[in-house]
Design a protein around this motif. Structure first.
Motif, mmCIF file in Angstrom:
data_model
loop_
_atom_site.group_PDB
_atom_site.id
_atom_site.type_symbol
_atom_site.label_atom_id
_atom_site.label_comp_id
_atom_site.label_asym_id
_atom_site.label_seq_id
_atom_site.Cartn_x
_atom_site.Cartn_y
_atom_site.Cartn_z
ATOM 1 N N TYR A 197 50.487 23.016 40.021
ATOM 2 C CA TYR A 197 49.681 23.236 38.926
ATOM 3 C C TYR A 197 48.738 22.120 38.504
ATOM 4 O O TYR A 197 47.591 22.484 38.012
ATOM 5 N N LEU A 198 48.905 20.781 38.798
ATOM 6 C CA LEU A 198 48.270 19.690 38.347
ATOM 7 C C LEU A 198 46.780 19.872 38.997
ATOM 8 O O LEU A 198 45.763 19.447 38.454
ATOM 9 N N GLU A 199 46.981 20.250 40.235
ATOM 10 C CA GLU A 199 45.627 20.355 41.134
ATOM 11 C C GLU A 199 44.637 21.408 40.569
ATOM 12 O O GLU A 199 43.471 21.386 40.829
ATOM 13 N N HIS A 200 45.335 22.379 40.113
ATOM 14 C CA HIS A 200 44.866 23.706 39.402
ATOM 15 C C HIS A 200 44.219 23.158 38.267
ATOM 16 O O HIS A 200 43.005 23.638 37.948
ATOM 17 N N LEU A 201 44.804 22.456 37.246
ATOM 18 C CA LEU A 201 44.050 21.884 36.263
ATOM 19 C C LEU A 201 42.808 21.078 36.423
ATOM 20 O O LEU A 201 41.881 21.099 35.769
ATOM 21 N N VAL A 202 43.085 20.313 37.535
ATOM 22 C CA VAL A 202 41.907 19.519 38.208
ATOM 23 C C VAL A 202 40.678 20.322 38.572
ATOM 24 O O VAL A 202 39.488 20.037 38.253
ATOM 25 N N ASP A 203 40.981 21.562 39.237
ATOM 26 C CA ASP A 203 40.041 22.235 40.110
ATOM 27 C C ASP A 203 39.335 22.771 38.855
ATOM 28 O O ASP A 203 38.152 23.188 38.799
ATOM 29 N N THR A 204 39.889 23.350 37.633
ATOM 30 C CA THR A 204 39.183 24.093 36.811
ATOM 31 C C THR A 204 38.766 22.955 35.426
ATOM 32 O O THR A 204 38.310 23.450 34.294
ATOM 33 N N GLY A 205 38.768 21.749 35.767
ATOM 34 C CA GLY A 205 38.166 20.759 35.039
ATOM 35 C C GLY A 205 38.884 20.571 33.614
ATOM 36 O O GLY A 205 38.452 19.775 32.945
ATOM 37 N N ARG A 206 40.087 20.687 33.708
ATOM 38 C CA ARG A 206 40.885 20.445 32.378
ATOM 39 C C ARG A 206 41.736 19.082 32.693
ATOM 40 O O ARG A 206 42.402 18.501 31.565
ATOM 41 N N ALA A 207 41.749 18.476 33.862
ATOM 42 C CA ALA A 207 42.600 17.076 34.275
ATOM 43 C C ALA A 207 41.837 16.570 35.152
ATOM 44 O O ALA A 207 40.805 17.074 35.857
ATOM 45 N N ALA A 208 42.244 15.078 35.009
ATOM 46 C CA ALA A 208 41.420 14.305 36.186
ATOM 47 C C ALA A 208 42.521 13.330 36.763
ATOM 48 O O ALA A 208 43.673 13.134 36.278
ATOM 49 N N ARG A 209 42.404 13.039 38.108
ATOM 50 C CA ARG A 209 43.288 12.353 38.679
ATOM 51 C C ARG A 209 42.950 10.970 39.291
ATOM 52 O O ARG A 209 41.517 10.787 39.518
ATOM 53 N N SER A 210 43.719 10.000 39.249
ATOM 54 C CA SER A 210 43.279 8.563 39.836
ATOM 55 C C SER A 210 44.626 8.278 40.437
ATOM 56 O O SER A 210 45.670 8.395 40.129
#
Length: 230
Positions: A197-210
């Protein structure tokens, strides 16, 4: 290219630069549409509309200088007739009703995927292409149905809308971000599922990961909502 083949010209009005770039990219991926510009404020949107023809506004309702519906109202009063697809996290149906009278033809709730926006744009294109005199009530109903009855956009296989909403709400309420393990514990799902789910949010521009350093072994990833407080 004939007049009938001219693409639908879209102005993206969105104050968040990351989201604005993503929306411009999304529009460009849908055949028959072209993004003619992006504005981060209502005032900037007005300046662009005064100098360039626009068919459709992809309009964030929460701008720093004006509410989106107030902007739409002033544009109507000023003679601008572009249709509006409202982009918002608000779910107030009173706002939805008010928007109908101001040329808001669709609402897209944040966070949304490319598939969701593509569905709205394709249906808008069907409505936009309708011309001439209707032969009867059925034809009028079909034109409106193309606009008003969108089918839900499919999530990636294995993801569900209710869980996505719980994940989204949880991440938005975590100003320091969450790891997949932390999210899994909070939401009550497995770590692997949380990461999907987190990667899906990253893919759709709603989350960033570090990466999170300072621990022994491979650094863990921290995910943060890119539009906190919205």
């Amino acid at each position: 290219m004939t007049d009938e083949e001219q693409p639908i010209r879209v102005l993206v009005v969105e104050d968040d630069p990351v989201a604005a770039d993503a929306h411009v990219m999304y529009v460009g991926r849908v055949p028959g549409f072209v993004a003619v510009g992006k504005a981060h404020t209502g005032a900037e949107a007005r300046r662009i509309l005064d100098r360039a023809p626009v068919d459709l506004l992809l309009l964030d309702l929460h701008l720093p200088d004006v509410h989106g519906l107030q902007l739409a109202r002033s544009l109507r009063a000023g003679g601008h007739h572009a249709d509006v697809i409202a982009v918002t996290s608000a779910r107030d149906l009173a706002v939805v009703r008010e928007g109908v009278s101001l040329g808001v033809v669709q609402y897209v709730l944040k966070p949304f995927t490319f598939a969701t926006l593509r569905d709205r744009l394709v249906r808008y294109a069907e409505f936009h292409a309708a011309a001439g005199e209707a032969s009867g009530q059925d034809e009028v109903d079909r034109a409106l149905a193309a606009l008003r009855a969108p089918t839900p956009a499919a999530l990636p296989k294995g993801l569900s809308a209710p869980t996505l909403r719980r994940v989204t709400d949880t991440l938005r309420e975590a100003p320091d971000g969450l790891t997949a393990a932390g999210l899994a514990e909070t939401v009550g799902i497995s770590r692997i599922t949380a990461r999907r789910y987190l990667e899906h949010l990253v893919d759709t521009g709603r989350a960033a990961r570090s990466p999170l350093y300072g621990q022994v072994g491979r650094p863990e990833l921290v995910y943060r909502w890119v539009r906190q407080g919205r």
